[in-house]
Each structure stands twice: as C-alpha cells, then as structure tokens.
Scaffold this active site. Structure first.
Site, PDB file in Angstrom:
ATOM      1  N   LYS A  11       0.827  -1.204   0.000  1.00  0.00           N
ATOM      2  CA  LYS A  11       0.000   0.000   0.000  1.00  0.00           C
ATOM      3  C   LYS A  11       0.870   1.266   0.000  1.00  0.00           C
ATOM      4  O   LYS A  11       2.090   1.180   0.186  1.00  0.00           O
ATOM      5  CB  LYS A  11      -0.945  -0.062   1.211  1.00  0.00           C
ATOM      6  N   TYR A  51     -12.479  -2.695  -3.080  1.00  0.00           N
ATOM      7  CA  TYR A  51     -13.065  -2.667  -1.749  1.00  0.00           C
ATOM      8  C   TYR A  51     -14.585  -2.513  -1.810  1.00  0.00           C
ATOM      9  O   TYR A  51     -15.180  -1.856  -0.938  1.00  0.00           O
ATOM     10  CB  TYR A  51     -12.419  -1.559  -0.909  1.00  0.00           C
ATOM     11  N   PHE A  59     -15.834   4.425   7.245  1.00  0.00           N
ATOM     12  CA  PHE A  59     -14.418   4.717   7.012  1.00  0.00           C
ATOM     13  C   PHE A  59     -14.029   4.644   5.539  1.00  0.00           C
ATOM     14  O   PHE A  59     -12.865   4.887   5.200  1.00  0.00           O
ATOM     15  CB  PHE A  59     -13.535   3.784   7.842  1.00  0.00           C
ATOM     16  N   ARG A  87      -1.587 -14.530   4.136  1.00  0.00           N
ATOM     17  CA  ARG A  87      -2.438 -13.902   5.170  1.00  0.00           C
ATOM     18  C   ARG A  87      -1.809 -14.090   6.555  1.00  0.00           C
ATOM     19  O   ARG A  87      -1.847 -13.204   7.396  1.00  0.00           O
ATOM     20  CB  ARG A  87      -3.854 -14.498   5.143  1.00  0.00           C
ATOM     21  N   THR A  93      -5.971  -7.712  10.182  1.00  0.00           N
ATOM     22  CA  THR A  93      -6.263  -6.406   9.577  1.00  0.00           C
ATOM     23  C   THR A  93      -5.831  -5.256  10.482  1.00  0.00           C
ATOM     24  O   THR A  93      -5.231  -4.285  10.018  1.00  0.00           O
ATOM     25  CB  THR A  93      -7.785  -6.300   9.301  1.00  0.00           C
ATOM     26  N   ARG A 104       2.384  -6.784   9.221  1.00  0.00           N
ATOM     27  CA  ARG A 104       1.635  -5.671   9.807  1.00  0.00           C
ATOM     28  C   ARG A 104       2.100  -5.387  11.231  1.00  0.00           C
ATOM     29  O   ARG A 104       2.217  -4.235  11.645  1.00  0.00           O
ATOM     30  CB  ARG A 104       0.135  -5.971   9.756  1.00  0.00           C
ATOM     31  N   ASN A 114      -2.523  -0.178   7.045  1.00  0.00           N
ATOM     32  CA  ASN A 114      -1.920  -1.438   7.498  1.00  0.00           C
ATOM     33  C   ASN A 114      -0.962  -2.046   6.484  1.00  0.00           C
ATOM     34  O   ASN A 114      -0.722  -3.244   6.485  1.00  0.00           O
ATOM     35  CB  ASN A 114      -3.013  -2.416   7.945  1.00  0.00           C
ATOM     36  N   HIS A 117      -1.823  -5.525   1.362  1.00  0.00           N
ATOM     37  CA  HIS A 117      -3.050  -6.262   1.052  1.00  0.00           C
ATOM     38  C   HIS A 117      -2.678  -7.664   0.577  1.00  0.00           C
ATOM     39  O   HIS A 117      -1.691  -7.828  -0.143  1.00  0.00           O
ATOM     40  CB  HIS A 117      -3.833  -5.570  -0.070  1.00  0.00           C
TER      41      HIS A 117
HETATM   42  P1  DAT Z   1      -7.932  -7.164   5.040  1.00  0.00           P
HETATM   43  O1  DAT Z   1      -7.136  -6.044   4.390  1.00  0.00           O
HETATM   44  O2  DAT Z   1      -7.218  -7.716   6.241  1.00  0.00           O
HETATM   45  O3  DAT Z   1      -8.381  -8.213   4.066  1.00  0.00           O
HETATM   46  P2  DAT Z   1     -10.637  -6.072   4.939  1.00  0.00           P
HETATM   47  O4  DAT Z   1     -10.764  -6.650   3.583  1.00  0.00           O
HETATM   48  O5  DAT Z   1     -11.729  -6.336   5.928  1.00  0.00           O
HETATM   49  O6  DAT Z   1      -9.267  -6.487   5.641  1.00  0.00           O
HETATM   50  O7  DAT Z   1     -10.520  -4.484   4.839  1.00  0.00           O
HETATM   51  C1  DAT Z   1      -9.792  -3.902   3.784  1.00  0.00           C
HETATM   52  C2  DAT Z   1      -9.062  -2.678   4.296  1.00  0.00           C
HETATM   53  O8  DAT Z   1      -9.996  -1.697   4.763  1.00  0.00           O
HETATM   54  C3  DAT Z   1      -8.166  -2.956   5.497  1.00  0.00           C
HETATM   55  O9  DAT Z   1      -6.927  -3.472   5.106  1.00  0.00           O
HETATM   56  C4  DAT Z   1      -8.073  -1.601   6.128  1.00  0.00           C
HETATM   57  C5  DAT Z   1      -9.450  -1.017   5.892  1.00  0.00           C
HETATM   58  N1  DAT Z   1     -10.328  -1.243   7.037  1.00  0.00           N
HETATM   59  C6  DAT Z   1     -10.997  -2.389   7.347  1.00  0.00           C
HETATM   60  N2  DAT Z   1     -11.710  -2.264   8.479  1.00  0.00           N
HETATM   61  C7  DAT Z   1     -11.495  -0.981   8.909  1.00  0.00           C
HETATM   62  C8  DAT Z   1     -11.957  -0.212  10.031  1.00  0.00           C
HETATM   63  N3  DAT Z   1     -12.784  -0.725  10.947  1.00  0.00           N
HETATM   64  N4  DAT Z   1     -11.504   1.066  10.140  1.00  0.00           N
HETATM   65  C9  DAT Z   1     -10.664   1.609   9.230  1.00  0.00           C
HETATM   66  N5  DAT Z   1     -10.202   0.936   8.132  1.00  0.00           N
HETATM   67  C10 DAT Z   1     -10.603  -0.327   7.983  1.00  0.00           C
HETATM   68 MG    MG Z   2      -9.661  -8.037   2.468  1.00  0.00          MG
END
Ligand code: DAT
Ligand code: MG
Length: 134
Positions: A11, A51, A59, A87, A93, A104, A114, A117
């Site tokens: 990222k 996303y 957010f 992962r 996350t 992370r 974070n 991806h």
């Molecule tokens: P991951 O990246 O672990 O697959 P995800 O697909 O649920 O997680 O979410 C994608 C991204 O969105 C994540 O890397 C960071 C952001 N994100 C997720 N949940 C969040 C939250 N509660 N507050 C802020 N950003 C968030």
């Molecule tokens: Mg994801």
C-alpha cells in the site's frame, strides 16, 4: 499441497516509507515466487471495485483517500497454499493487534493504514489478479 497464486499489494505507506525491499525480501525468503510485479497509482474507480465490500462503511472515504494517496506495488505471488500463507505472514487487519513477526505487526500500528493487502481466498485471488494485471 496445492500450488496457488495470490494477489499482494504494498500500500502507499509501504512505498512512501521505503519498506518495499524489506517486505519483498520476506516474501522471497519464505520461498514464494513473485511472478509479476508493477508499480501503479490507483484511481477511485479501481479502489471502489477492490473494496466493494466496504463501500457502505463510514471509514470508506478515508480508505479510498489513503489507497489513492501515492503509488502501490501489485504482485502475483505463487507457492503451495500461498493464499493462507501470505495472510498468516501479513497478520490481522488491525495492525495494532498484529503480533510481532508479522508484516503488519512489525511495520504498522493502525487498522486503516496497514501497509499490505493479500487476497483472502483462492477465488478472490483470481478476481484481483485479473483486476490489476489485465
Ligand atoms: P484485510 O485487508 O485484512 O483483508 P478487509 O478486507 O476487511 O481487511 O478491509 C480492507 C481494508 O480496509 C483494510 O486493510 C483496512 C481497511 N479497514 C478495514 N476495516 C477498517 C476499520 N474498521 N476502520 C478503518 N479501516 C478499515
Ligand atoms: Mg480483504
């Protein structure tokens, strides 16, 4: 063990903080193959596709601003059970809760920024590879 492909993306903060090399080194040291790699700057449209499951979250605007804030590095990574393996290497996350030793956990401390991806399933890996390497 089945040979798999996953989509990994460093990222914008990984690039800004000059951590690309360290993160790529960990992936290589694990024994996975990086079979494609490109630097690109994402636009709002592709972030919205990537996303889509988060579009209605409060957010989301912050997430989209972050993901378009600078170049990212997309990669196809291959290896046995690599989807789950990456992962595991990435950690959860929320980087604040990510154990030391995970990417992370070692390089980030926030849920919103974070650093990396990784696809969450074999099916999504193929969709994401097609999205970013079409
Ligand atoms: P991951 O990246 O672990 O697959 P995800 O697909 O649920 O997680 O979410 C994608 C991204 O969105 C994540 O890397 C960071 C952001 N994100 C997720 N949940 C969040 C939250 N509660 N507050 C802020 N950003 C968030
Ligand atoms: Mg994801």
């Amino acid at each position: 063990m089945s040979q798999e492909q996953t989509y990994i993306m460093l990222k914008p903060d990984a690039v800004r903080r000059q951590l690309m090399g360290q993160i790529i080194s960990r992936i290589e040291a694990k024994g996975y193959q990086i079979t494609a790699l490109k630097m690109m700057t994402l636009d709002q449209e592709i972030v919205g596709e990537h996303y889509a499951h988060l579009l209605d979250k409060p957010f989301y605007p912050e997430l989209a601003a972050y993901m378009t804030s600078g170049p990212v590095v997309g990669m196809i990574v291959e290896g046995p059970e690599v989807v789950a393996g990456m992962r595991q290497m990435m950690g959860p996350t929320n980087a604040l809760e990510a154990p030391a030793g995970t990417i992370r956990g070692d390089y980030a401390h926030s849920i919103s920024e974070n650093i990396i991806h990784g696809s969450d399933s074999l099916e999504n890996a193929q969709i994401e590879i097609n999205r970013f390497f079409k």
